[in-house]
Enzyme design. Sequence first.
Site, PDB file in Angstrom:
ATOM      1  N   HIS A 307      -2.269  -2.013  -2.098  1.00 33.81           N
ATOM      2  CA  HIS A 307      -1.324  -1.457  -3.052  1.00 33.81           C
ATOM      3  C   HIS A 307      -1.267   0.044  -2.848  1.00 33.81           C
ATOM      4  O   HIS A 307      -2.285   0.661  -2.561  1.00 33.81           O
ATOM      5  CB  HIS A 307      -1.759  -1.777  -4.494  1.00 33.81           C
ATOM      6  CG  HIS A 307      -0.653  -1.626  -5.460  1.00 33.81           C
ATOM      7  ND1 HIS A 307      -0.328  -0.415  -6.019  1.00 33.81           N
ATOM      8  CD2 HIS A 307       0.254  -2.519  -5.937  1.00 33.81           C
ATOM      9  CE1 HIS A 307       0.717  -0.582  -6.807  1.00 33.81           C
ATOM     10  NE2 HIS A 307       1.095  -1.844  -6.774  1.00 33.81           N
ATOM     11  N   ASP A 364       0.615 -10.070  -6.727  1.00 37.10           N
ATOM     12  CA  ASP A 364       1.363 -11.161  -6.093  1.00 37.10           C
ATOM     13  C   ASP A 364       0.477 -12.182  -5.397  1.00 37.10           C
ATOM     14  O   ASP A 364       0.970 -13.208  -4.934  1.00 37.10           O
ATOM     15  CB  ASP A 364       2.376 -10.594  -5.094  1.00 37.10           C
ATOM     16  CG  ASP A 364       3.526  -9.934  -5.818  1.00 37.10           C
ATOM     17  OD1 ASP A 364       3.873 -10.430  -6.901  1.00 37.10           O
ATOM     18  OD2 ASP A 364       4.046  -8.932  -5.320  1.00 37.10           O
TER      19      ASP A 364
END
Length: 428
Positions: A307, A364
């Site tokens: 991320h 996700d």
Amino acid sequence: MSAIAEIKIDGKTYEFPVIIGTEGEKAIDISKLRDLTGHITLDLGYKNTGSTKSAITFLDGELGVLKYRGYPIEQLAEKSSFLEVSYLLIYGVLPTQSELENFQSQISRHTLIHEDMKKFLDGYPSKSHPMAQVASLVCSLSTFYPESLNANSSKEETDLTMIKLLAKLPTIVSFIYKKSLGHPLIYPKNKFDYVTNFLHMIFGQRTEEIEIDPVVVGAMNTLLILHADHEQNCSASTVRMVGSSDCNLYASVSAGISALWGPLHGGANQAVIEMLELIKADGGDTEKWINKAKDKNDPFRMMGFGHRVYKNFDPRAKIIKKACDDILNKLGINDPVLEIAKKLEEAALNDPYFIDRKLYPNVDFYSGIIYRALGFPTDMFTVLFALGRLPGWIAQWKEMHENKEPIGRPRQVYVGNVDMDFVEMAKR
Ligand code: CMC
């Protein structure tokens, strides 16, 4: 006395104010940099650039903190409803009972879409990706509501446009889904709450009213809340950027939907399941795939890992991982890709490549497994992310307008040819 940052160029020192946010985040305000020094900053991917001052969402990537309007995501995911969170993000405060009822009832009044919009659905090729259809249909709402074209209209008109968008997106999404199956479209039922109504339109039938399992409603509610906003990510920045030209809300959000579609952003939830399926079909050797992800000559990336901001853990992933176990247990589903996901996670978390680069599972990694357990096909996963992110995009667009932010227009460092003379075709 507020802090000052100094920049020294060619022996001359320039001073710039240091801005400190309410959570202690520090920024150097370089808005006068070019005027004073003739220089601009270069920051590919805006990794160090604050594009705005925002009061909507705070996240601390090192500590794994995420708050909407100051409220921790863990509390909101556990105790609130998606519409409550939507109200919070858009209007800045938690609604009272009557404010929430009024919000819900206004949304219920606008859930239908113009019947002519169904003609668009007839025109799309049967296998077209639902994200392309959602982006187009959301932009097309502006053709049915021309009063929304003025991005600076009255508060009442703007509020109504926001309500319409929140009300119509679940209907648009469900119509796209039903059309992809070749099934009759299911119309909204306004007696249901927002999430139940959406699931009714997705899983319902014309012939009889089906029971929507409260476990499924609860899971969907949690997922939508976890996706509702994430400060200045690719799609939110896109919505603000497009909106900064005074472009209407529908078109700005449509641009955000397109930005979300990419596999490095919201499209990752689809990519994760496809990756897990691939690994399963290949025999389930997780080590082989970890090695592929580490190999710089191999384009394979571990989808659902890493991320831009979270460098310790993604708090949304923590909540989702637990929700995933709970839901699969409650629904009695045994998904073989869950085992592969867990093995991959464990191996990656103990591997120096992932540890050194601070690569952890993101939101996700597990969301697709839940969506699959709830009965959604893979290409709908990113659409569900968009449904959740909608109130965040609306809040970002609204804040940008209320702050009267200037049109977004970055600069560049030009590195192309200089002073070329045109050469006629025959001489090239
Ligand atoms: N698998 C393997 N290596 C990776 C991965 C990954 N998923 N992510 C980053 N790296 C490596 C990358 O190769 C680089 O290594 P090196 O320093 O040796 O060149 C290093 O880690 C830093 O990566 P980066 O690409 O500079 O990091 P970024 O901040 O630009 O990208 C990211 C962040 C999310 C795009 C990236 O981690 C990625 O592509 N992840 C997979 C896609 C994904 O899951 N996206 C969903 C993000 S969460 C949902 C959302 O909010 O959008």
